[in-house]
Structure formats: C-alpha cells, structure tokens
Design an enzyme around this catalytic site. Structure first.
Site, short mmCIF file in Angstrom:
data_model
loop_
_atom_site.label_atom_id
_atom_site.label_comp_id
_atom_site.label_asym_id
_atom_site.label_seq_id
_atom_site.Cartn_x
_atom_site.Cartn_y
_atom_site.Cartn_z
CG ASN A 295 -1.70 1.34 1.33
OD1 ASN A 295 -2.64 1.53 0.57
ND2 ASN A 295 -1.32 2.24 2.23
CD GLU A 296 -1.68 5.66 -0.14
OE1 GLU A 296 -1.15 6.32 0.78
OE2 GLU A 296 -2.84 5.88 -0.55
#
Length: 609
Positions: A295-296
């Site tokens: 994630n990110e």
C-alpha cells in the site's frame, strides 16, 4: 487519546507528504499544450473547456491575475492531486467581478506537466439567479450504465471485524461486519480492499514456527458469510520477518519495513496463496479474488525501502502468487496520488494483471494513455482508494459536499475505470485512533451505529439508476461543469435522473448561495400515458443525518438511547415533495426546482399501468 495513538498521529502528519524516493520514470513524454481553451463566465464561477491532448492522463488548470503571469495551479483544496481527467472544469475559487487569466497544461503523469496553453481571460459574475436547463432523451440509449462502485469498497484492516471492543458504546466487530453487508445489499458491492492481512495481530508469521493462517481464515470466513470477497493486499510486514521492525505506521503499529530475507517473504506469500486456494477453492480464488502488492509504497510513511526495493517486492510477490496458479490476478503499485504507475510498468519483470492506484480530492485521472504507451492497453484499472480528502478527522467527510463529489467522480470514471473503490465503508476505523464522537470527520460512508451519511445516500441513488444510460444535453450557467446529470432508463419504461450541483472547491464545502441554481429538467421521448414522478433530495436539510444530530445534540459526544432512536427514524432518503401524477405533452414532461450547492436531486418517472 492514548500516547501511542498521539505518537502515531504526529508521525503521520509529519511524514505523510514525504516521498519514499525518486523512482526512475519509464517513457513519460512531455506533452504539448492543449488547444482551444475557452473560459465562459457565470455566476460566481468560470467554466473552462479545451481540446483533448493525445497521451494525457489529465489536465492541470492554472490561473494568474495578469496575462503575463505568474500562473499557479488552481488549488481547490483537495490536498492531493489537483489535476482533473477531462474538461469541463468549473473554477469557483475566483472573486466575482475580478478578472483572471487561465491556462491549462496536459499531464502525462502526475509529476510530468506539459506546456501551458495560450491564456484566456474571464471574469466570474456577481449576483445570483443562475439557471440550468437539462434535456433527457429517454429513447436515446448511449450504453449500459457503468457502475464503477460495484466491484470494490475500502475498509479498515479486516481483523477489526473480530474486535470485541465498543466504540461510542457500539460493538466494533459486529457493526463493521454489518456495514460491509449493507454495502453489498444496498450498493451492489462485490469485494473489499483493506490493509494488514499479514500483520502480527493475526499471528501468521513467527520465526521458527510453521505459518499459522487460522486468524486469516476467521476473517475471510466472516467476509464470505456476508457475500463479499477480499482484495488480498499483501501487507504489512510480520515483525519477525522485517529488516527494521521499528518502522511502523498507524496506531496499531503496522510494520512498513522491507523483508530481511526476500526468499522467506516469497515463501510466505506462496504458502499463503496456496492455503487460500486449498481452503476456498481454485475457481473461487481465481475468478473472484485478487492480490495487490503493498500500500502506497511511494510514501515514506508506508514504505521504509527504496523504489527499487518496491519493484523487487512486487516481482517476488507476483512470482509467488503465480507459482500457485498462473491465472490468479496480481497487481499494483497501489500508490498514493497516482504515482509510480509508469515505474512499475517499466520495471516489473512479472505480470501486472491490473493497475491500482489512489487519489483524493479530484476525479480519478485517465490511466488508459499510460497503459498504451507501455503496450498494455486493456489492462484493468482499479482505483483501490478514492475519496474527498486524504485527511483523517476532516469535517468535509461528513458533509453533503462529499456526497456530490462522489457523484461527480463516479460519473467521470464510468466506462474508463474498472473499479473505483470509495475509502471506506464504515467509521469503525482506527488508523490514527478510534472515533471520539459520532460525527468526527471519519472516512466512512456509514457512521458508528451504521447511520447513512449523505454520500452513502448519493451512492445508493446512483445504484438505483436504470440499466440503460440515455443521452443528456445541457445549457445554462455552469451546465455540465457545476451542474451535472446522469440519466438512465429500464425496459419497463422507468426513467431515472440524478442531477447534482457541486464544485471541487472545498473552500465552499459548507455551501455557497451564489452557486445555487434554478434547474429545469425536460424528459423527452416518453410514451403516452400517466406517470408517477418522485423527487428525492440530498442537501443540507434532506437526507442528512448531520442536520438531525445538530438539532437534537445536547453537548454529548455520542447519542443517548433516545437520541439514537430519533436518528434511526431519520436515517432515510427524503422526498423533496410528495409524488405526483403527470402526463406527457408531446412526449415530454418538465419539472423545475431550486438546487443548492452542494445538493443532489434524484428524479424517478414510473409508468402507471
């Protein structure tokens, strides 16, 4: 607030804007300036249009006080990506009767901004009284109505469904589970994307012990029981496998470190995938599940490694999944602010079955040109996080403004994005601490207690649109930019029209009377006969639980039992007026109404047999 929660929030606020490194960009052109820029002034707004630029993922609108500049991007306070995917763009940040100059640049990627167009002047008008006319061709079918909200919705880490604690006196796990069921039943949602399935609270990895997937099984069993499937985000790092376990994010201490042993990480992912296939069935996981890598990672707060290490993580993870079954879907980069898409497509050695990214505060960009320049046209595009703001505890999340923003983004995404996942379903959410009061600016479509916020109602109304999208024509002050419509019909003669009035400018989130519009909707091509016309409304005083809570609240952070009962009675879609029977004249029905900004009307025309 506990000290650990306070520390996590401070760390987040200090690092959220920091990139985790400068990645080598792959084949990103510098685009020419858009041609044909026009600026049409209206009441307290200027509508900009321009010609598309081949290869553009979006466009960045600039403004200056003088024709010679300096030109700065128009900041509509979305706090993330300011570029928009296409025209028209309604600028409501100017001052009425004060001239400004506009120019637009095409962007091939978020940080690859092209040349500015030739500038044009415009002066937003003072006063009120703007009018918009909308004509709906009930027989002019465009396509089957796309519903990009259905494939996916976001949620807190799914182990939260097992939490026995109370928040505001409400049972966390039970209500989060119920919120996801409501999303399935009322919004048509099919899958849930969440963080942290490999975090230590589920006990998957302990050095020197066999992998233990029993905690994950409890989570996924509960999800499947309510008819949903997971997007398996492969995150975060188990403590015993982390190269630096001190690197964490969120109040629950998710570890963001790269693995200390890459082979061991690959073995964990492969064993995990094989377990899911064995437990739930190869066809089930192949056809209805997917795997997203991290994630990110382009933000320092989410990834303690380098960009190159993220690409390695992707390759190791994707290879491990594909070794179980080559037909399983795996993708990324699951990035913040639409970043690193070029980098992953240029750098990954393993398949990228879908491209995933995130943005807030603007409609999602158009990544189809990005895929084309990498020879990957047709790859599914999933926005696995999207919303009105990336800021926790922001009051705009509870406001009608967010509801209208949602409608605009979903219509923009229709037909070009395969999944647009609103972040998130429920205010039972603890990334930076659990809710301190009922309406606290939480990301959820539903409150603690599962009351429907205005943006839930708007999404539910979009779900009620008919099967066949039909043509809409606009005219007037802000028509097609400030005021938009989405119309659809069914085979039985039912016609539905969603009409909304909204700007991206969050300085107007509380409302702006100068942007209110008088709207005329003409429904044409109707069969002879009698129809029932219903008019549902979402605005400050209608279908807005915050308005009800504001009237009955007596200073407490959470409702009393009697107040909960009052709120539940008000938890509904409101009609602007009672249904009425109408008969077309020359195949046409016309209705006129005042539409505040922000606000949305939903018209439903039902044949009376």
């Amino acid at each position: 607030m506990s000290s650990s929660t306070s520390d996590a929030r401070s760390d987040w606020e200090e690092r959220i804007g920091l990139r985790s490194g400068e990645a080598r960009r792959g084949r990103v052109p510098r685009l020419p300036a858009p041609a044909g820029l026009t600026a049409r002034p209206g009441r307290s707004q200027v509508t900009l249009t321009w010609e598309p630029v081949e290869g553009a993922a979006g466009y960045l609108v600039h403004r200056a006080a003088e024709p010679g500049g300096p030109y700065e991007p128009v900041d509509h306070l979305g706090r993330d990506v300011l570029a928009v995917p296409h025209p028209p763009y309604a600028d409501t940040t100017g001052v009425p009767d004060r001239q400004a100059w506009y120019a637009v640049a095409a962007v091939a990627a978020v940080e690859a901004i092209g040349e500015l167009s030739a500038p044009v002047p415009a002066t937003p008008l003072a006063g009120t009284g703007g009018e918009v006319r909308i004509t709906v061709g009930s027989r002019d079918v465009v396509r089957e109505l796309p519903r990009p909200w259905r494939p996916m919705i976001g949620s807190e880490h799914l182990s939260h469904m097992l939490c026995p604690d109370l928040s505001g006196g409400r049972p966390i796990g039970r209500e989060l589970t119920e919120a996801l069921r409501i999303a399935r039943d009322e919004l048509g949602v099919q899958t849930v994307r969440a963080h942290g399935i490999l975090c230590d609270d589920l006990g998957v990895y302990r050095e020197g012990r066999p992998y233990d997937f029993s905690g994950v099984d409890r989570v996924y069993d509960r999800l499947l029981e309510i008819g949903l499937r997971p997007v398996v985000e492969l995150s975060f790092m188990p403590r015993d496998l982390a190269s630096d376990p001190a690197l964490t994010v969120f109040a629950y201490g998710a570890i963001i470190s790269p693995p200390r042993d890459w082979d061991r990480w690959g073995d964990l992912v492969q064993s995990f995938t094989a377990h899911l296939v064995d437990r739930y069935g190869a066809a089930e996981v192949r056809d209805r599940w997917s795997f997203e890598v991290w994630n990110e990672a382009n933000l320092e707060v989410f990834w303690g490694g380098t960009p190159e290490q993220y690409v390695r993580l992707y390759d190791v993870s994707a290879r491990a999944v594909k070794e179980v079954d080559p037909a399983l879907r795996v993708g990324g980069p699951s990035s913040a602010a639409a970043g690193w898409v070029d980098e992953l497509l240029a750098g990954a050695r393993e398949p990228v079955d879908f491209v995933s990214t995130h943005t807030y505060g603007s409609p999602p960009l158009d990544l189809r040109p990005v895929l084309e320049r990498h020879g990957r046209a047709g790859t599914p595009i999933w926005w696995t996080e999207w919303g009105v703001t990336p800021v926790h505890f922001n009051e705009v999340s509870d406001a009608v403004f967010a509801a209208v923003f949602l409608a605009r983004g979903m219509k923009s995404a229709g037909g070009r994005i395969d999944a647009l996942s609103y972040w998130v379903a429920s205010d039972h959410f603890e990334e930076l601490g659990r809710p301190a009061e009922l309406l606290h600016g939480g990301f959820g479509l539903l409150t603690v207690g599962n009351l429907r916020k205005p943006r839930f109602h708007v999404l539910a109304l979009l779900e009620r649109l008919g099967r066949h999208e039909v043509a809409v024509d606009y005219d007037g002050d802000g028509a097609g930019s400030l005021v938009e419509a989405w119309a659809a019909g069914d085979d039985d003669g039912r016609i539905t029209v969603a009409v909304w009035n909204g700007t991206l400018d969050q300085s107007k989130a509380a409302g702006e009377p100068l942007l209110d519009r008088q709207v005329t909707v003409r429904l044409t091509g109707l069969e002879t006969g009698r129809y029932e016309l219903r008019h549902l409304r979402v605005d400050r005083e209608h279908s807005n639980i915050a308005s009800v809570w504001g009237r009955i609240r007596d200073g407490g952070a959470w409702p009393t039992p009697d107040q909960w009962e009052t709120l539940r009675r008000a938890d509904r879609l409101d009609e602007l007026h009672a249904p009425r029977v109408v008969e077309p004249v020359a195949g046409t029905v016309e209705t006129v109404f005042h539409l505040p900004m922000p606000g949305m009307s939903f018209l439903e025309l039902l044949p009376r047999r």
